[in-house]
Design an enzyme around this catalytic site. Sequence first.
Site, PDB file in Angstrom:
ATOM      1  N   CYS A 130      26.244  26.852  33.058  1.00  0.00           N
ATOM      2  CA  CYS A 130      25.715  27.973  32.279  1.00  0.00           C
ATOM      3  C   CYS A 130      24.360  27.701  31.614  1.00  0.00           C
ATOM      4  O   CYS A 130      23.470  28.556  31.700  1.00  0.00           O
ATOM      5  CB  CYS A 130      26.705  28.436  31.220  1.00  0.00           C
ATOM      6  SG  CYS A 130      28.393  27.926  31.452  1.00  0.00           S
ATOM      7  N   ASP A 141      30.522  29.152  40.704  1.00  0.00           N
ATOM      8  CA  ASP A 141      30.101  29.714  39.430  1.00  0.00           C
ATOM      9  C   ASP A 141      29.097  30.846  39.619  1.00  0.00           C
ATOM     10  O   ASP A 141      28.359  30.874  40.598  1.00  0.00           O
ATOM     11  CB  ASP A 141      29.428  28.592  38.625  1.00  0.00           C
ATOM     12  CG  ASP A 141      29.648  28.746  37.136  1.00  0.00           C
ATOM     13  OD1 ASP A 141      30.230  29.765  36.732  1.00  0.00           O
ATOM     14  OD2 ASP A 141      29.228  27.842  36.388  1.00  0.00           O
ATOM     15  N   HIS A 182      26.733  33.671  36.832  1.00  0.00           N
ATOM     16  CA  HIS A 182      26.514  34.255  35.515  1.00  0.00           C
ATOM     17  C   HIS A 182      25.804  35.577  35.682  1.00  0.00           C
ATOM     18  O   HIS A 182      24.805  35.663  36.387  1.00  0.00           O
ATOM     19  CB  HIS A 182      25.730  33.286  34.629  1.00  0.00           C
ATOM     20  CG  HIS A 182      26.505  32.046  34.352  1.00  0.00           C
ATOM     21  ND1 HIS A 182      26.314  30.881  35.053  1.00  0.00           N
ATOM     22  CD2 HIS A 182      27.534  31.819  33.497  1.00  0.00           C
ATOM     23  CE1 HIS A 182      27.180  29.983  34.628  1.00  0.00           C
ATOM     24  NE2 HIS A 182      27.934  30.511  33.688  1.00  0.00           N
ATOM     25  N   LYS A 202      38.183  37.681  27.407  1.00  0.00           N
ATOM     26  CA  LYS A 202      38.205  37.249  28.807  1.00  0.00           C
ATOM     27  C   LYS A 202      39.381  37.839  29.563  1.00  0.00           C
ATOM     28  O   LYS A 202      40.312  38.382  28.980  1.00  0.00           O
ATOM     29  CB  LYS A 202      38.203  35.735  28.914  1.00  0.00           C
ATOM     30  CG  LYS A 202      39.400  35.070  28.282  1.00  0.00           C
ATOM     31  CD  LYS A 202      39.342  33.566  28.502  1.00  0.00           C
ATOM     32  CE  LYS A 202      40.545  32.898  27.847  1.00  0.00           C
ATOM     33  NZ  LYS A 202      40.725  31.524  28.239  1.00  0.00           N
TER      34      LYS A 202
HETATM   35 ZN   LIG Z   1      29.417  29.709  32.628  1.00  0.00          ZN
END
Ligand SMILES: [Zn+2]
Length: 650
Positions: free
Chosen positions: A337, A386, A388, A472
Site C-alpha cells: 500500500c 494486491d 488499491h 471491510k
Molecule cells: Zn493495501
Amino acid sequence: MIAITLPDGTVKQVEPGTTSLDVATSISEGLARNVLAAEVNGDVWDPQRPLTQDASLKLLTWNDDAGKSTMWHSSAHLLAEALEALYPGVKFWVGPPVENGFYYDVDFGEHSFSDKDIPAVEQKMMELAKAKNPYLRRELSKAEAVAYFEEKGDEYKLDLLEGLEDGTITFYTQGAFTDLCRGPHMPHTGFVKAVKITAIAGAYWKGDETKKQLTRVYGITFPKKSELAEYLELVEQAKARDHRKLGKELDLFHFSEKVGQGLPLWLPKGADLRMRLETFLKEAQRKSGYEPVITPHIGNKELYITSGHYAKYGEDSFQPIHTPAEGEEYLLKPMNCPHHCEIFKARPRSYRDLPVRLAEFGTVYRYEQSGELHGLTRVRGFTQDDAHIFCTPDQVKEEVGKVIDLVLYIFKTLDFQNFVAQVSLRDPENPGKYIGSDENWDKAERAIQEVAEEKGLETVVELGEAAFYGPKLDFMVRDAIGRRWQLGTVQIDYNLPERFELEYVGADNGKHRPVMIHRAPFGSMERFVAILIEHCAGKFPLWLTPEQARILPISDRFNEYADKLSKVLENSDIRALVDSRSEKVGKKIREAELDKVPYMLIVGENEAAEGTVSVRKQGEGDLGSERMEAFAERVKREVAAMLSTDLSST
Ligand SMILES: [Zn+2]
Ligand SMILES: [Zn+2]
C-alpha cells in the site's frame, strides 16, 4: 418486572433474578435442555446467571459458534478436573477454546504426559461428564482468591491473579475442581457425550522461550457420539488433502532449510499453476479497469514510518537493511500500500482521473515465529494479488460492487460455491476510536451493505470488527469438506490517504482527499494455492492443472506416434506429456491416476494406424477411442466452458 427481548422481537416480562435458562424453559423444555450459554446485551453469560435488568437475550446452543466455544471452554475445565484426579499436584496455566475444541497448558511436575496416558484421561472425563456436575460461579475478593491458590501452591494462577482487579474475580467449581475463570460456562458437565484428546504439544509458559515448558493438551468434545465420529472422519479427509503432503506428491513446491524457514520454493509445476492463476486474474482485472504497477521488494524506513506500519509492526518485522552508505535504512516490504500511495502521488490527479485502480502481484515479507509457520498458509515471504483503488467518497459503492463481481467470478471459476460475506462495521459504543469523518463512514458502511444485498450475498454483520481506518468486507468460504477459510478482502481506508496527504482536484477546483480501497481476492498466492489444493484434493480444474493429459504408449514401438500426438496437442495449447518409459501400460495408468492427471491417452497398434487415441478420464475410466483432433477439441471446449463466465453477469 424486567423486560427481556428475544431475537424475534418477542418481549417477556419476568421477575428480576430470573435466569436465561428459566426463560428458555418457559419457551420449551427441549430448548432448555440444549442451552449452553446466553448472549445478554451482546455479552456471553452463564445461562444460570440471574438477569437483573431489562435486556436483549439470545439463547445459545451447539448450533451457535459462541455456544460451541462455551462448551469447549467448559470442557477445558473438565479436562483439568480429570487430570487433577489422575495426577494429583498438577498445575494449570490457561485453557481457552480454539477453532476445533480447546486446550489446557499443564505443568505435570515430574510426570511426562504422553499418548499412552490419553485413554485414561478420556475415560475419566466421560465419567465426570456423566455425573452432570454443575459449573458453579462464585465472586470473591482478590485476597480470598490469592489465599486459595497460595494454599494450593499454584504459582501459575497466582501469576494470573496479579493482573486482575479486586472486585472482578470469579471462581468456577464443578465436582471437585475449582478454577479461576471469568466464564461463561455451560450449565453442567453432562452436555459432553463424547470426548477426544487430539494432541499433546510443548508450550512455553507465556509463550516465552526463557520460561518453563508446559504441556499443552488439546481436546475436543461433542454433545452427540455420532458427531465425534463425523469429526474424526473429517480429520482423516483433511489429512489426505493436506496441501503440504499433496504439494510434495504433485511436485508443486518445496521448502529448504538452507534457503530459510517459511520461504517456499515453487517447483516448475507449481510455478506453472500459479502463473496460470495470475494470468487468469490479470485478464479479469484488465477487463475491470485496473492498471498494472510494479514496485520494489524493499522500501526506505521513512516510507513505513509515514504509513504507520513501522510503529505498528516494526518490532515484529525483519530488522532494517543497512547499506554501506551512512544512515540509509531499508525494510523488506511488509505491505504494498505505501508504495502505491506514492504512485498515486506521482502526478497531480483530477476528479476526472478517478477511480485510479493500481494492481500488483506484490511480494511482501513478514516475520513469523518459526512455530507459527505452516506449509504455504503461514510463510515469511508471500505474494499478494494486491490492488488499491483511489476514488471519491461517492464512488465507493460502485467500486465495492465491482470488486464483489470480481471475487464472485473467481469463486465460480474455481468452484467455491459455499460462502458468506462478513461485513465489519464500527463499534457503535466506541465511536471515538475511528479515523475519518462520520459522514464518510456512514456513507461507506451503507454502501457496503447495500451493494452486498444488491449482489444477493448472504451476509453477516459484525459490529465493532472494523479496523480503526475503515469498514471491510471479507468472504468466508467453506471448502469441499466444510472447513471455513477467509478469502477475498475488501477494505476501505481513510487513514493512508491522510498520512500520505493524497489529493485530487475536484469539480469545484478545490483539493479533496480520495478514499482508498484495498482488495485482494485471493489474499496471497501461497495461501490461496494451499486452500485450492485442499479444496479440490489436488485434482485441479482442467483449465488450471499443470498437466492436462498424459500420453501412454503401450510399448516402445508407439513412442514415435505418441510424440507426434504430443505435437498436435501442443499446437492446440494443450499441456500433455508422454510417458515413454518401458513400463506396463497398467502401471503407467495407475501412476497417472495418482498424479491426478485429468486425461490419459492410451496409444497402441490401432490408434497409431487410425490416428486416434483411447481416452481415459480421471475418476471416470474409459471413454472409448477418438480421433486426436476430436480429443483436442474436447479439451478446448471444456476449458472454454470453465472460463466462459461473463465477469459482469456473476
Ligand atoms: Zn493495501
Ligand atoms: Zn472457564
